[in-house]
Design a protein around this motif. Structure first.
Motif, short mmCIF file in Angstrom:
data_model
loop_
_atom_site.label_atom_id
_atom_site.label_comp_id
_atom_site.label_asym_id
_atom_site.label_seq_id
_atom_site.Cartn_x
_atom_site.Cartn_y
_atom_site.Cartn_z
N LYS A 348 -5.12 -12.33 5.38
CA LYS A 348 -6.30 -13.10 5.78
C LYS A 348 -7.31 -12.10 6.31
O LYS A 348 -8.56 -11.95 6.12
CB LYS A 348 -6.09 -14.17 6.67
CG LYS A 348 -7.17 -15.07 6.97
CD LYS A 348 -6.83 -16.15 8.06
CE LYS A 348 -6.52 -15.49 9.40
NZ LYS A 348 -6.00 -16.78 10.15
N TRP A 349 -6.96 -11.26 7.28
CA TRP A 349 -7.72 -10.08 7.82
C TRP A 349 -8.42 -9.18 6.87
O TRP A 349 -9.64 -8.54 7.01
CB TRP A 349 -7.33 -9.36 8.93
CG TRP A 349 -6.82 -10.32 10.21
CD1 TRP A 349 -7.09 -11.55 10.53
CD2 TRP A 349 -5.50 -9.91 10.90
NE1 TRP A 349 -6.34 -11.88 11.28
CE2 TRP A 349 -5.30 -11.01 11.85
CE3 TRP A 349 -4.76 -8.86 11.09
CZ2 TRP A 349 -4.23 -11.02 12.68
CZ3 TRP A 349 -3.78 -8.83 12.01
CH2 TRP A 349 -3.68 -10.19 12.89
N ARG A 350 -7.64 -9.04 5.48
CA ARG A 350 -8.17 -8.10 4.81
C ARG A 350 -8.33 -8.89 3.47
O ARG A 350 -8.29 -8.57 2.63
CB ARG A 350 -7.02 -7.10 4.39
CG ARG A 350 -6.78 -6.26 5.54
CD ARG A 350 -5.30 -5.50 5.14
NE ARG A 350 -5.20 -4.85 3.77
CZ ARG A 350 -6.05 -3.72 3.53
NH1 ARG A 350 -6.60 -3.21 4.39
NH2 ARG A 350 -5.68 -3.32 2.22
N SER A 351 -9.22 -9.97 3.85
CA SER A 351 -9.48 -10.86 2.61
C SER A 351 -10.46 -10.24 1.41
O SER A 351 -10.29 -10.57 0.36
CB SER A 351 -10.29 -12.01 3.07
OG SER A 351 -11.70 -11.70 3.70
N ASN A 352 -11.11 -9.27 1.80
CA ASN A 352 -12.14 -8.60 0.78
C ASN A 352 -11.37 -7.18 -0.01
O ASN A 352 -11.99 -6.77 -0.72
CB ASN A 352 -13.30 -7.91 1.62
CG ASN A 352 -14.19 -8.97 1.99
OD1 ASN A 352 -14.43 -10.16 1.81
ND2 ASN A 352 -14.88 -8.54 3.45
N ILE A 353 -10.07 -7.39 0.34
CA ILE A 353 -9.44 -6.17 -0.39
C ILE A 353 -7.85 -6.50 -0.53
O ILE A 353 -7.30 -7.34 0.42
CB ILE A 353 -9.42 -4.80 0.24
CG1 ILE A 353 -8.78 -3.59 -0.35
CG2 ILE A 353 -8.80 -5.02 2.01
CD1 ILE A 353 -9.10 -2.32 0.07
N SER A 354 -7.19 -6.07 -1.73
CA SER A 354 -6.14 -6.61 -1.96
C SER A 354 -5.11 -6.00 -0.96
O SER A 354 -5.22 -4.79 -0.62
CB SER A 354 -5.45 -6.18 -3.53
OG SER A 354 -4.02 -6.30 -3.51
N THR A 355 -3.99 -6.54 -0.36
CA THR A 355 -2.89 -5.90 0.46
C THR A 355 -1.59 -6.14 -0.46
O THR A 355 -1.06 -6.90 -1.11
CB THR A 355 -2.68 -6.99 1.53
OG1 THR A 355 -3.88 -6.93 2.32
CG2 THR A 355 -1.83 -6.53 2.34
N THR A 356 -1.17 -4.83 -0.48
CA THR A 356 0.30 -4.63 -1.27
C THR A 356 1.31 -3.94 -0.14
O THR A 356 1.13 -3.36 0.75
CB THR A 356 0.04 -3.05 -2.18
OG1 THR A 356 -1.26 -3.22 -2.88
CG2 THR A 356 1.20 -2.84 -2.78
N TRP A 357 2.33 -4.78 -0.46
CA TRP A 357 3.39 -4.69 0.46
C TRP A 357 4.72 -3.75 0.14
O TRP A 357 4.93 -3.72 -1.09
CB TRP A 357 4.02 -6.37 0.77
CG TRP A 357 3.04 -6.94 1.48
CD1 TRP A 357 2.24 -7.93 0.78
CD2 TRP A 357 2.66 -6.90 3.00
NE1 TRP A 357 1.51 -8.59 1.91
CE2 TRP A 357 1.82 -8.05 3.07
CE3 TRP A 357 2.83 -6.53 4.08
CZ2 TRP A 357 0.86 -8.14 4.12
CZ3 TRP A 357 2.57 -6.47 5.31
CH2 TRP A 357 1.39 -7.63 5.45
N ASN A 358 4.77 -2.77 0.94
CA ASN A 358 6.07 -1.90 0.57
C ASN A 358 7.16 -2.53 1.39
O ASN A 358 7.51 -2.34 2.36
CB ASN A 358 5.82 -0.33 1.11
CG ASN A 358 6.86 0.44 0.74
OD1 ASN A 358 7.78 0.36 0.80
ND2 ASN A 358 6.27 1.47 0.34
N SER A 359 8.02 -3.03 0.62
CA SER A 359 9.31 -4.00 1.05
C SER A 359 10.50 -3.04 1.38
O SER A 359 11.28 -3.21 2.13
CB SER A 359 9.77 -5.12 0.19
OG SER A 359 9.96 -4.57 -1.28
N ASN A 360 10.50 -1.66 0.81
CA ASN A 360 11.65 -0.81 0.82
C ASN A 360 11.50 -0.13 2.41
O ASN A 360 12.30 0.21 2.86
CB ASN A 360 11.35 0.34 -0.43
CG ASN A 360 11.75 -0.06 -1.46
OD1 ASN A 360 12.39 -0.98 -1.95
ND2 ASN A 360 11.23 0.60 -2.53
N CYS A 361 10.38 -0.18 2.99
CA CYS A 361 10.25 0.34 4.29
C CYS A 361 10.67 -0.56 5.30
O CYS A 361 11.02 -0.28 6.39
CB CYS A 361 9.00 0.78 4.37
SG CYS A 361 8.48 1.91 5.95
#
Length: 471
Positions: A348-361
């Motif tokens: 939500k804080w990054r609503s203007n840009i896509s957020t990618t999650w790195n689950s391996n970390c």
């Protein structure tokens, strides 16, 4: 815009945050050949630590002035402590901390709440009350800037002499590890007590004066201000056979300090034991400049003495404390809910840009958090780098673990938001969030959050592109 009436200012729950950032220049050029003719950079802020001051602390003290220790994460990737020989007067631990000197006040000055002293009765002996009144007229006015505490109100609404709030009390058995009198045990007990949320009496009991709870009431409510924390910890130390005394003074709540070789520690107005109160009548009130030998009559004035002995005031504390086990199922569900809420908030804080999650970390960060709780108070940077070794080969990682007492999910989210970790502008950035909640007896919870930003290394990106072409 709404305003808070002066009469309600003591109930304000908000805190004042002071956040410390490092401004870093990031090179955005893809090719080394362009650097001779082109400059393409941006400035980024990297969070280093913070200081959280309850508004009630400022309001009730009118001003805050001094040198205070910044809350710095136990691990800050890309940063390390360097020797500081100019701090040779401090202990090794103190010289590795970060301090900030500042003055803070409110203008115009705010009217402080009135303490309705005459509303409350006291069952103390008449001769003790008479001596207290003598001190109020003769001793205390000589040191107007020092907190010399003789009486306080308990939850039943009666004035109680402060020594009666102390007695030897056994801590949870599972916290008595190894040598019960060791520094490690004392630090673990201090950790447990510090994790009980701090809330000012002016919020818990609006419209009343400072109220002191007994330790069983404190553990039942799981909230209290600085005196409840000090009383419980002092009572634990008395159980360990230590010569424990509670110090009354003025300072920033929620911090442990060494008597010597530390900065940002509060002033000391008096010392309280189960048997007596000693007023600090020395020239100085800073702990580093105080002689703590209470037998020195020129430095400390005892309330009870040969001319006025203690009449045998008994403690109002219970003889023992009951510690209920925490609900493991509740803690596990809270851990998952908190992690999901943080991920949703960052998106939500990054609503203007896509957020990618790195689950391996995530699993690596979670393992680091569990170890940090086991080794709380010790440096663990090298171990963290070893665990992140494989990740660091592919990514440039910026991040930090945060730890705090648990009050509610919103408070944790607010703490993460204040770090501005979500503000990275690199569109290739990936995020990783790990949450670990360690439960202590009585559902006292230590919350750990590790937030990391992973930027793919340029050589790794080129390897991926080359692999795609070969395919």
């Amino acid at each position: 815009m709404t305003t808070t009436p002066p009469s309600n200012l003591e109930t304000v729950k908000e805190c004042i945050y002071i956040n410390l950032f490092d401004e870093v220049t990031v090179d955005l050029l893809e090719s080394d050949r362009e650097r001779e003719t082109v400059v393409y950079e941006r400035l980024e802020r990297r969070w280093l630590g913070n200081l959280k001051i309850p508004f009630t602390t400022l309001y009730l003290n009118s001003k805050i002035e001094g040198t205070f220790r910044i809350n710095v994460p136990p691990v800050l990737l890309s940063y390390e402590n360097e020797p500081r020989p100019w701090l040779t007067g401090l202990s090794d631990a103190a010289s590795n901390h970060t301090y900030l000197s500042f003055f803070m006040t409110v203008e115009p000055c705010l009217q402080l709440p009135e303490i309705f002293r005459d509303q409350f009765e006291s069952a103390e002996p008449e001769k003790v009350l008479n001596e207290v009144e003598k001190w109020r007229q003769s001793v205390i006015p000589r040191f107007p800037d020092r907190m010399i505490k003789l009486m306080s109100v308990d939850l039943s609404g009666k004035w109680i002499f402060v020594t009666r709030f102390l007695r030897s009390l056994a801590p949870p058995e599972e916290l008595l590890v190894g040598n019960r009198e060791s520094l490690e045990t004392m630090e673990l007990l201090a950790r447990f007590v510090s994790l009980i949320p701090t809330v000012s009496d002016s919020i818990t009991f609006p419209g009343l004066c400072d109220i002191w709870s007994t330790s069983d009431q404190f553990l039942q409510m799981l909230t209290g201000d600085e005196e409840e924390h000090a009383i419980l910890l002092c009572s634990y130390f008395l159980h360990l056979g230590k010569r424990g005394r509670a110090a009354a003074g003025i300072g920033h709540p929620g911090r442990t300090h060494g008597v010597r070789g530390d900065l940002g520690i509060p002033t000391v107005g008096c010392l309280i034991s189960p048997d007596n109160v000693w007023a600090n009548i020395q020239k100085n009130n800073h702990p580093s400049r105080i002689n703590f030998d209470v037998s020195k009559s020129g430095d400390w004035k005892p309330f009870f003495s040969r001319s006025f002995p203690n009449p045998g005031l008994r403690s109002i504390q219970p003889s023992f404390l009951t510690y209920n086990a925490s609900d493991a199922g509740y803690v596990q569900k809270l851990q998952e809910d908190l992690k999901n809420s943080l991920k949703e908030s960052i998106q939500k804080w990054r609503s203007n840009i896509s957020t990618t999650w790195n689950s391996n970390c995530n699993k690596i960060l979670h393992n680091i958090l569990t170890r940090l709780e086991r080794n709380v108070g010790r440096t663990a940077s090298d171990d963290s780098l070893q665990e992140l070794e494989q990740v660091l080969k592919k990514y440039k990682v910026d991040g930090f673990p945060l730890t705090m007492p648990y009050t509610d999910i919103d408070a944790v989210i607010e703490t993460v938001f204040a770090t501005s970790v979500h503000l990275t502008e690199d569109r290739n950035a990936e995020f990783s969030v790990a949450v670990y909640i360690h439960s202590y007896p009585c559902c006292v919870l230590a919350v750990w959050v590790y937030v990391a930003v992973l930027i793919p290394r340029k050589d790794t990106e080129n390897d991926v592109q080359a692999a795609e072409i070969l395919d």
